[in-house]
Enzyme design. Structure first.
Site, PDB file in Angstrom:
ATOM      1  N   GLU A 128       0.857  -1.188   0.000  1.00  0.00           N
ATOM      2  CA  GLU A 128       0.000   0.000   0.000  1.00  0.00           C
ATOM      3  C   GLU A 128       0.887   1.230   0.000  1.00  0.00           C
ATOM      4  O   GLU A 128       1.874   1.299   0.735  1.00  0.00           O
ATOM      5  CB  GLU A 128      -0.904   0.006   1.234  1.00  0.00           C
ATOM      6  N   GLU A 133      -2.648  11.747   2.896  1.00  0.00           N
ATOM      7  CA  GLU A 133      -3.451  11.167   3.989  1.00  0.00           C
ATOM      8  C   GLU A 133      -3.273  11.972   5.266  1.00  0.00           C
ATOM      9  O   GLU A 133      -2.192  12.493   5.555  1.00  0.00           O
ATOM     10  CB  GLU A 133      -3.047   9.716   4.241  1.00  0.00           C
TER      11      GLU A 133
END
Length: 493
Positions: A128, A133
């Site tokens: 990932e 974020e």
């Protein structure tokens, strides 16, 4: 074909260089951005207080054109069971590339947990890559990788950020669960309110076999080569983050799909609620999100561009048109048929979808070392997404599903293959000696003639014809084949 000959040809091809990035996918093109994604419908894996209701819920929260896409959250209703939001995943996956996103607004505010990221299959085995974020009123971006055991990063002084955690393993000792390896930046215009006040900017993520680098350019500082569609990362200076060191990137990151989402509370935003500035607004994150719809008017993505570039051969999962053992220059979308999703690239974790087709010269049948039976049923056949006359089409897979048989090539097919190699060798400057060697092998090879007659050595001839097609296809920088599936059979020949 000998392994030495194959390597010689690859070295010859390499003299022209593969440094130039070439556009593979423009997700804004045609104004049908969301057709290239799937809408998530199910419980949030991060335990967020959110309602991902698939396209049925999302249709009232999204808008798109060829120049802008927006994804909002519900900011009108009390939501005791979770606030409605959007999570989308690209239908296409990648194994390398330069991913460039231009955004002028991102979700922000207490309770929010927005992310723009890439993720592989069988998490965390496929890896990932978190590009953008953060949570709540966070002021700077957090960039993170998540993997299984065996991947870590080091500070090579080649990036401007600072390492927060260096072990990418989600279960690494001495780190919080699922912390991964994370690099932070001090740039306050890289995330949240600061990002939005500056009208956003451009994030560029370069994923190669040796490193994953994340660049950020605030609005007003975007390099001209990005704006012109000819991105050149080597001219950009230091990235915000560069993940490298004790990690074999190809081993830990594969078949990555692009994801956008905005969730609420959950394992991160909810877990830190009581220790941050948002705690004064409600006792719990869930209570705040449920009862304050007007607090989420700024919780939206506004995207101006999303493009994926490749350097040299692509390693995406898109499927290439195929024909039986030869060269075809007359494909047309006027007479589309169908093809198995398996036709040119097999992955047990692939997701069936609608695949775009290239109008470049087509490749021969896959090598016999790949599975003959497609991993999907015949009902997954797809139709050409191009309008008639575009020069592209889908053709029937040359190996019938489940038969285990290989079609016998005619002398015309072999002649076409030989001519294709001769033409491409001249075009791309392969040395005369190598060209002559290639032509000699093709002209005089007993296996090829035996194959043309359907003789016992058809298998070896198939392998030989396939390997020459590898050389041709890699040099043409075809964008639609998983490269390892092409090269490995040749190395073993």
């Amino acid at each position: 074909m000998s392994f030495t000959t194959l390597i010689t040809c690859f070295l010859a091809m390499g003299t022209t260089g593969w440094a130039q990035y070439v556009l593979e996918d423009d997700y804004m093109s045609g104004g049908n951005f969301f057709d290239k994604f799937s809408f998530f419908d199910g419980p949030d894996p991060t335990k967020g207080f959110v309602n991902y209701g698939g396209e049925g819920v999302a249709k009232d929260l999204i808008s798109s054109s060829s120049s802008n896409v927006q994804m909002r959250v519900d900011n009108e209703t009390i939501s005791p069971n979770g606030r409605a939001s959007v999570r989308i995943t690209s239908n296409k996956s990648y194994n390398s590339g330069l991913f460039i996103i231009d955004a002028d607004h991102m979700p922000t505010g207490c309770g929010t947990w927005p992310a723009f990221w890439l993720v592989g299959p069988n998490w965390p085995s496929g890896g990932e890559i978190d590009i953008i974020e953060g949570v709540n009123e966070q002021a700077t971006n957090a960039m993170t990788l998540h993997t299984g055991p065996g991947c870590s990063i080091t500070d090579n002084n080649a990036f401007s950020g600072a390492i927060v955690t260096d072990n990418c393993d989600i279960n690494a000792a001495g780190q919080d669960a699922n912390a991964g390896c994370s690099i932070k930046t001090e740039s306050t215009n890289s995330y949240g309110t600061g990002f939005n006040d500056n009208k956003g900017g451009v994030y560029a993520t370069e994923w190669t076999s040796s490193a994953i680098s994340i660049y950020f350019f605030p609005r007003g500082s975007v390099p001209a080569d990005i704006s012109s569609g000819s991105p050149t990362p080597s001219s950009w200076g230091k990235p915000l983050a560069q993940f490298q060191g004790g990690c074999d990137v190809p081993d830990f990151f594969s078949d990555q799909q692009i994801v956008f989402d905005t969730t609420f509370c959950g394992d991160w935003a909810g877990a830190v609620w009581s220790s941050g500035s948002c705690a004064a607004k409600a006792d719990t994150c869930n209570a705040f999100v449920a009862n304050n719809p007007d607090a989420f008017t700024d919780a939206f993505w506004s995207i101006n561009a999303l493009k994926v570039y490749q350097s040299g051969g692509s390693t995406s999962s898109k499927v290439e048109s195929t024909t039986a053992w030869g060269y075809s220059s007359s494909l047309s979308a006027a007479e589309p048929t169908s093809t198995s999703v398996w036709a040119a690239s097999y992955s047990s974790s692939a997701i069936p979808t609608t695949f775009a087709l290239s109008s470049k010269p087509v490749a021969p049948t896959p090598p016999l070392s790949l599975p003959v039976t497609p991993p999907y049923s015949s009902g997954n056949a797809t139709k050409s997404p191009y309008p008639a006359g575009s020069g592209s089409a889908i053709v029937t897979a040359p190996v019938p599903s489940g038969t285990g048989s290989v079609p016998v090539a005619s002398p015309t097919d072999i002649s076409s293959t030989r001519e294709l190699i001769r033409r491409d060798s001249y075009e791309f400057g392969i040395a005369n000696a190598d060209l002559q060697l290639a032509d000699t092998e093709l002209e005089s090879s007993p296996p090829l003639h035996a194959f043309a007659a359907g003789g016992e050595e058809a298998f070896e001839a198939a392998q030989e014809a396939w390997c020459w097609a590898v050389v041709r296809t890699v040099r043409h920088e075809v964008k639609n084949i998983t490269m390892s599936a092409w090269i490995l059979p040749c190395i073993n020949t």
